[in-house]
Write a protein that holds these residues in place. Structure first.
Motif, short mmCIF file in Angstrom:
data_model
loop_
_atom_site.label_atom_id
_atom_site.label_comp_id
_atom_site.label_asym_id
_atom_site.label_seq_id
_atom_site.Cartn_x
_atom_site.Cartn_y
_atom_site.Cartn_z
N UNK A 1 0.41 -1.25 0.15
CA UNK A 1 0.06 -0.01 -0.08
C UNK A 1 0.99 0.88 -0.18
N UNK A 2 0.39 1.81 -0.97
CA UNK A 2 1.30 3.12 -0.88
C UNK A 2 1.29 4.19 0.05
N UNK A 3 2.12 4.99 0.77
CA UNK A 3 0.98 6.09 1.83
C UNK A 3 -0.19 7.12 1.31
N UNK A 4 0.43 7.52 -0.17
CA UNK A 4 -0.75 8.56 -0.76
C UNK A 4 -1.52 7.51 -1.24
N UNK A 5 -1.98 6.01 -1.59
CA UNK A 5 -3.54 5.43 -1.71
C UNK A 5 -4.07 4.97 -0.64
N UNK A 6 -3.04 4.62 0.53
CA UNK A 6 -4.01 4.10 1.86
C UNK A 6 -4.85 5.87 2.07
N UNK A 7 -4.26 6.74 2.41
CA UNK A 7 -4.78 8.01 2.78
C UNK A 7 -5.57 8.29 2.03
N UNK A 8 -5.81 8.02 1.05
CA UNK A 8 -6.79 7.79 0.23
C UNK A 8 -7.96 7.08 0.04
N UNK A 9 -7.36 6.52 0.51
CA UNK A 9 -8.96 5.36 1.58
C UNK A 9 -9.27 6.32 1.99
N UNK A 10 -8.45 6.56 3.03
CA UNK A 10 -9.40 7.26 4.80
C UNK A 10 -9.55 8.40 4.09
N UNK A 11 -9.82 9.12 3.06
CA UNK A 11 -10.52 10.30 3.00
C UNK A 11 -11.52 10.96 2.24
N UNK A 12 -11.80 9.14 1.80
CA UNK A 12 -13.03 8.86 0.98
C UNK A 12 -14.31 8.46 2.65
N UNK A 13 -13.22 8.07 3.29
CA UNK A 13 -14.32 6.57 4.78
C UNK A 13 -14.31 8.47 5.44
N UNK A 14 -13.70 8.81 5.44
CA UNK A 14 -13.90 10.28 6.84
C UNK A 14 -15.06 11.07 6.21
N UNK A 15 -14.82 11.07 4.21
CA UNK A 15 -16.06 12.23 4.51
C UNK A 15 -17.61 12.04 4.23
#
Length: 340
Positions: free
Chosen positions: A228-242
């Motif tokens: 998991x690239x950190x940027x991709x993992x952060x993208x997943x987290x951003x979607x969920x928190x939205x």
């Protein structure tokens, strides 16, 4: 850098080959549903459960049976009815007069693959009996905890159109399902092929297993090693928190949903021959993994919105990370590994 190269060297195209075998075998029975079969395999390899929701007669039960036969695993079917009791699912202890002691008789939940047909026709008491089995892979009866076989997959079906005499699943139980899948009607060509295929034979009866429990458990372990690239993992987290801050949503995705999307995205990448996850994997899985976990506000419902529409809006408004040089190099490395 060495750590990333070590992860990149773990490309396991055996996962892709396993998925191809299962997909081809199930497709002998289920026509024109390759995308749905892929998602079902994602749930299996993610160690999750699936809610099949669609109108009657589109092949929900047939799909579940075809998967079970392809895996060479124990299979049980439970019909949801208003008189279904928890003991009918978990099993009971009865007094054996021959041995003069109580003996436990396991219920249908003690199988590798369990199909709960028309789950919303079962009462909340019977539905609750599934919670421990689905979440913890164990059942507690008379203060004794009994483990369930592994791998363990619950496939539940429900008809969203006919609501009379049904008991809608509560949010707590919906959250236990990794994904909710619709099947939809087949195309005209696919339905013609269906007529010809079932006129000549009964494909389900001729289906042979192409995998076993050890292969599935090994695949589930391999998926946890994906990069998991950190940027991709952060993208997943951003979607969920939205989903937790959107004005049309009163109940957003739980941390369990975050982990579910992570596992599903990794499994989707693996069955397509990659040992790393792309943002497109997350975008593909988000609607089926997250939508059923959302509860809309009254204002959102009055606007005739549904969870899928709101989630699509979140996906469109969330910036997608661009491909970095590290990921490009990793992609080339995987491509070289794939060549004979």
């Amino acid at each position: 850098m060495e750590c990333r190269e070590e992860r990149a060297s773990r490309v396991n195209f055996g996962l892709q080959e396993l998925a191809v075998r299962l997909r081809s075998n199930i497709a002998r029975v289920i026509v024109d549903k390759e995308a749905v079969i892929d998602l079902l395999l994602v749930a299996l390899l993610s160690d999750g459960h699936v809610l099949l929701e669609d109108v009657p007669g589109v092949g929900k039960t047939l799909l579940a049976k075809a998967l079970a036969r392809s895996l060479n695993l124990s299979f049980q079917r439970i019909q949801g009815t208003p008189d279904l009791l928890p003991g009918d699912l978990t099993g009971i202890s009865y007094f054996d007069q021959r041995s003069s002691r109580f003996v436990f008789r396991p219920g249908p939940l003690f199988s590798h693959v369990v199909l709960v047909d028309e789950i919303n026709r079962a009462t909340p008491r019977a539905q609750a009996a599934l919670l421990e089995a689905m979440a913890e892979r164990q059942i507690t009866i008379e203060r004794e905890t009994r483990p369930l076989p592994r791998p363990y997959l619950v496939l539940a079906t429900q008809n969203p159109v006919e609501l009379e005499g049904t008991f809608p699943l509560p949010e707590a139980q919906l959250d236990r399902f990794l994904m909710r899948l619709p099947l939809g009607y087949p195309s005209e060509e696919a339905e013609l092929a269906l007529l010809q295929r079932f006129r000549e034979a009964e494909p389900l009866e001729e289906l042979e297993p192409v995998a076993d429990a050890e292969a599935i458990l090994r695949a589930q372990r391999e998926i946890r090693r994906l990069y998991w690239q950190p940027e991709v993992e952060r993208y997943l987290l951003t979607l969920v928190r939205a989903t937790r801050n959107h004005p049309a949503i009163s109940l957003g995705v739980s941390p369990r949903g975050t982990l579910a999307l992570q596992r599903a995205s990794a499994a989707y990448a693996a069955i397509h021959g990659r040992d790393y996850v792309l943002p497109d994997d997350i975008k593909r899985l988000a609607p089926v993994v997250l939508a059923h976990r959302l509860m809309l506000t009254t204002r959102g419902r009055l606007r005739h919105q549904d969870a899928e529409q709101v989630l699509q809006e979140i996906l469109e408004n969330t910036a997608v990370p661009v491909e970095t040089p590290d990921l490009t190099a990793l992609s080339r490395r995987s491509a070289r590994s794939e060549r004979p």
